[in-house]
Design a protein around this motif. Structure first.
Motif, PDB file in Angstrom:
ATOM      1  N   PHE A 183      12.779  72.025  44.998  1.00  0.00           N
ATOM      2  CA  PHE A 183      13.961  70.946  45.027  1.00  0.00           C
ATOM      3  C   PHE A 183      13.902  70.604  46.520  1.00  0.00           C
ATOM      4  CE2 PHE A 183      18.065  70.273  46.888  1.00  0.00           C
ATOM      5  CZ  PHE A 183      18.825  69.586  45.875  1.00  0.00           C
ATOM      6  N   ASN A 184      13.539  71.068  47.374  1.00  0.00           N
ATOM      7  CA  ASN A 184      13.195  70.775  48.860  1.00  0.00           C
ATOM      8  C   ASN A 184      12.264  69.980  48.940  1.00  0.00           C
ATOM      9  OD1 ASN A 184      15.628  71.725  50.206  1.00  0.00           O
ATOM     10  ND2 ASN A 184      14.517  73.760  50.721  1.00  0.00           N
ATOM     11  N   GLY A 185      11.296  70.181  48.348  1.00  0.00           N
ATOM     12  CA  GLY A 185       9.946  69.089  48.260  1.00  0.00           C
ATOM     13  C   GLY A 185      10.015  68.130  47.727  1.00  0.00           C
ATOM     14  N   ARG A 186      10.900  67.817  46.736  1.00  0.00           N
ATOM     15  CA  ARG A 186      11.341  66.628  46.119  1.00  0.00           C
ATOM     16  C   ARG A 186      12.428  65.736  46.868  1.00  0.00           C
ATOM     17  NH1 ARG A 186      10.691  66.232  40.147  1.00  0.00           N
ATOM     18  NH2 ARG A 186       9.368  67.791  39.367  1.00  0.00           N
ATOM     19  N   MET A 187      12.932  66.643  47.303  1.00  0.00           N
ATOM     20  CA  MET A 187      13.988  65.770  48.199  1.00  0.00           C
ATOM     21  C   MET A 187      13.384  65.245  49.344  1.00  0.00           C
ATOM     22  SD  MET A 187      16.914  67.088  50.812  1.00  0.00           S
ATOM     23  CE  MET A 187      15.685  68.391  51.106  1.00  0.00           C
ATOM     24  N   ARG A 188      12.631  65.782  50.108  1.00  0.00           N
ATOM     25  CA  ARG A 188      11.841  65.532  51.257  1.00  0.00           C
ATOM     26  C   ARG A 188      11.175  64.097  50.785  1.00  0.00           C
ATOM     27  NH1 ARG A 188       9.882  67.391  56.413  1.00  0.00           N
ATOM     28  NH2 ARG A 188       8.213  66.149  57.007  1.00  0.00           N
ATOM     29  N   ARG A 189      10.113  64.025  49.578  1.00  0.00           N
ATOM     30  CA  ARG A 189       9.574  63.033  49.295  1.00  0.00           C
ATOM     31  C   ARG A 189      10.717  61.939  49.126  1.00  0.00           C
ATOM     32  NH1 ARG A 189       6.785  67.339  47.138  1.00  0.00           N
ATOM     33  NH2 ARG A 189       7.713  67.082  44.902  1.00  0.00           N
ATOM     34  N   MET A 190      11.710  62.125  48.546  1.00  0.00           N
ATOM     35  CA  MET A 190      12.562  60.986  48.276  1.00  0.00           C
ATOM     36  C   MET A 190      13.214  60.453  49.384  1.00  0.00           C
ATOM     37  SD  MET A 190      16.283  61.157  46.138  1.00  0.00           S
ATOM     38  CE  MET A 190      17.199  61.911  47.393  1.00  0.00           C
ATOM     39  N   PHE A 191      13.413  61.178  50.614  1.00  0.00           N
ATOM     40  CA  PHE A 191      13.950  60.539  51.892  1.00  0.00           C
ATOM     41  C   PHE A 191      12.768  59.775  52.473  1.00  0.00           C
ATOM     42  CE2 PHE A 191      17.531  63.173  51.052  1.00  0.00           C
ATOM     43  CZ  PHE A 191      18.504  62.569  51.958  1.00  0.00           C
ATOM     44  N   GLU A 192      11.587  60.467  52.301  1.00  0.00           N
ATOM     45  CA  GLU A 192      10.591  59.826  53.132  1.00  0.00           C
ATOM     46  C   GLU A 192      10.177  58.404  52.154  1.00  0.00           C
ATOM     47  OE1 GLU A 192       7.120  62.681  52.800  1.00  0.00           O
ATOM     48  OE2 GLU A 192       7.779  63.610  54.733  1.00  0.00           O
ATOM     49  N   ARG A 193      10.225  58.274  51.144  1.00  0.00           N
ATOM     50  CA  ARG A 193       9.971  56.866  50.553  1.00  0.00           C
ATOM     51  C   ARG A 193      11.045  56.123  50.733  1.00  0.00           C
ATOM     52  NH1 ARG A 193       9.409  59.146  45.531  1.00  0.00           N
ATOM     53  NH2 ARG A 193      11.634  59.328  44.972  1.00  0.00           N
ATOM     54  N   ASN A 194      12.365  56.403  51.050  1.00  0.00           N
ATOM     55  CA  ASN A 194      13.064  55.504  51.377  1.00  0.00           C
ATOM     56  C   ASN A 194      13.220  55.404  52.760  1.00  0.00           C
ATOM     57  OD1 ASN A 194      13.966  54.973  48.728  1.00  0.00           O
ATOM     58  ND2 ASN A 194      15.313  56.731  48.558  1.00  0.00           N
ATOM     59  N   ARG A 195      12.426  55.861  53.917  1.00  0.00           N
ATOM     60  CA  ARG A 195      12.480  55.659  55.157  1.00  0.00           C
ATOM     61  C   ARG A 195      12.517  54.115  55.517  1.00  0.00           C
ATOM     62  NH1 ARG A 195       7.738  58.229  58.411  1.00  0.00           N
ATOM     63  NH2 ARG A 195       7.874  59.800  56.886  1.00  0.00           N
ATOM     64  N   HIS A 196      11.874  53.416  55.186  1.00  0.00           N
ATOM     65  CA  HIS A 196      11.660  51.924  55.709  1.00  0.00           C
ATOM     66  C   HIS A 196      12.572  51.065  55.141  1.00  0.00           C
ATOM     67  CE1 HIS A 196       8.146  53.409  57.656  1.00  0.00           C
ATOM     68  NE2 HIS A 196       7.731  53.858  56.402  1.00  0.00           N
ATOM     69  N   LEU A 197      13.713  51.533  54.475  1.00  0.00           N
ATOM     70  CA  LEU A 197      14.748  50.536  54.080  1.00  0.00           C
ATOM     71  C   LEU A 197      15.565  50.056  55.072  1.00  0.00           C
ATOM     72  CD1 LEU A 197      16.111  52.657  50.862  1.00  0.00           C
ATOM     73  CD2 LEU A 197      14.610  50.688  50.730  1.00  0.00           C
ATOM     74  N   THR A 198      15.702  48.536  55.101  1.00  0.00           N
ATOM     75  CA  THR A 198      16.509  47.837  56.105  1.00  0.00           C
ATOM     76  C   THR A 198      17.783  47.132  55.315  1.00  0.00           C
ATOM     77  OG1 THR A 198      14.930  46.007  55.811  1.00  0.00           O
ATOM     78  CG2 THR A 198      14.379  47.585  57.435  1.00  0.00           C
ATOM     79  N   ASP A 199      17.676  46.973  54.311  1.00  0.00           N
ATOM     80  CA  ASP A 199      18.632  46.018  53.677  1.00  0.00           C
ATOM     81  C   ASP A 199      19.821  46.975  53.395  1.00  0.00           C
ATOM     82  OD1 ASP A 199      20.146  43.930  52.310  1.00  0.00           O
ATOM     83  OD2 ASP A 199      19.387  44.832  50.347  1.00  0.00           O
ATOM     84  N   PRO A 200      20.997  46.791  53.916  1.00  0.00           N
ATOM     85  CA  PRO A 200      22.110  47.585  53.934  1.00  0.00           C
ATOM     86  C   PRO A 200      22.639  47.970  52.405  1.00  0.00           C
ATOM     87  CG  PRO A 200      22.477  45.518  55.403  1.00  0.00           C
ATOM     88  CD  PRO A 200      21.110  45.345  54.550  1.00  0.00           C
ATOM     89  N   GLU A 201      22.398  46.930  51.520  1.00  0.00           N
ATOM     90  CA  GLU A 201      22.790  47.327  50.017  1.00  0.00           C
ATOM     91  C   GLU A 201      21.733  48.508  49.669  1.00  0.00           C
ATOM     92  OE1 GLU A 201      22.760  43.788  47.666  1.00  0.00           O
ATOM     93  OE2 GLU A 201      24.327  42.801  48.898  1.00  0.00           O
ATOM     94  N   ASP A 202      20.477  48.223  49.805  1.00  0.00           N
ATOM     95  CA  ASP A 202      19.374  49.418  49.481  1.00  0.00           C
ATOM     96  C   ASP A 202      19.608  50.565  50.021  1.00  0.00           C
ATOM     97  OD1 ASP A 202      18.317  47.434  48.039  1.00  0.00           O
ATOM     98  OD2 ASP A 202      16.607  46.958  49.240  1.00  0.00           O
ATOM     99  N   VAL A 203      20.028  50.625  51.389  1.00  0.00           N
ATOM    100  CA  VAL A 203      20.312  51.734  51.933  1.00  0.00           C
ATOM    101  C   VAL A 203      21.383  52.426  51.243  1.00  0.00           C
ATOM    102  CG1 VAL A 203      21.290  52.803  54.376  1.00  0.00           C
ATOM    103  CG2 VAL A 203      19.469  51.025  54.259  1.00  0.00           C
ATOM    104  N   GLU A 204      22.600  51.564  51.165  1.00  0.00           N
ATOM    105  CA  GLU A 204      23.737  52.366  50.516  1.00  0.00           C
ATOM    106  C   GLU A 204      23.494  52.907  49.322  1.00  0.00           C
ATOM    107  OE1 GLU A 204      27.638  53.711  50.838  1.00  0.00           O
ATOM    108  OE2 GLU A 204      26.547  52.761  52.471  1.00  0.00           O
ATOM    109  N   LYS A 205      22.837  52.083  48.359  1.00  0.00           N
ATOM    110  CA  LYS A 205      22.458  52.631  46.962  1.00  0.00           C
ATOM    111  C   LYS A 205      21.391  53.830  47.281  1.00  0.00           C
ATOM    112  CE  LYS A 205      20.000  50.760  42.876  1.00  0.00           C
ATOM    113  NZ  LYS A 205      19.181  49.813  42.230  1.00  0.00           N
ATOM    114  N   ALA A 206      20.674  53.980  48.010  1.00  0.00           N
ATOM    115  CA  ALA A 206      19.863  55.112  48.215  1.00  0.00           C
ATOM    116  C   ALA A 206      20.927  56.339  48.669  1.00  0.00           C
ATOM    117  CB  ALA A 206      18.803  55.062  49.054  1.00  0.00           C
ATOM    118  N   PHE A 207      21.621  56.235  49.596  1.00  0.00           N
ATOM    119  CA  PHE A 207      22.524  56.944  49.984  1.00  0.00           C
ATOM    120  C   PHE A 207      23.783  57.326  49.001  1.00  0.00           C
ATOM    121  CE2 PHE A 207      26.512  58.453  51.995  1.00  0.00           C
ATOM    122  CZ  PHE A 207      26.116  59.343  52.960  1.00  0.00           C
TER     123      PHE A 207
END
Length: 86
Positions: free
Chosen positions: A31-55
């Motif tokens: 679980f923690n490894g998958r969660m970390r990879r998910m956060f790393e994959r979305n690290r470079h999001l800048t569009d507010p809509e994309d950030v909110e969707k990932a959140f």
């Protein structure tokens, strides 16, 4: 929202998910490894809509994990107290 507010929200969500991952029942799932990879994959999001969707996806995962834990506790209690006359 400003980037600093989003950063604080995301870090708080990451910490909550990491704490929940400590008790995740299936060790082979990582679980923690998958969660970390998910956060790393979305690290470079800048569009507010994309950030909110990932959140929102992270919040959904948190709520589903909490529901899984509640169900596990309920099942354990049910096993401890069998039904009368059954």
């Amino acid at each position: 929202m400003s980037p600093n507010v989003n950063r604080v929200r995301v870090i708080a969500l990451y910490k909550e998910l990491h704490r929940l991952g400590r008790d995740y029942p299936d060790a082979s799932y990582d679980f923690n490894g998958r969660m970390r990879r998910m956060f790393e994959r979305n690290r470079h999001l800048t569009d507010p809509e994309d950030v909110e969707k990932a959140f929102k996806l992270g919040e959904y995962i948190k709520n589903e994990t909490l529901a899984l834990y509640s169900l596990r506790k309920y099942r354990a209690l049910k096993r401890m107290y069998p039904e009368e006359g059954a």
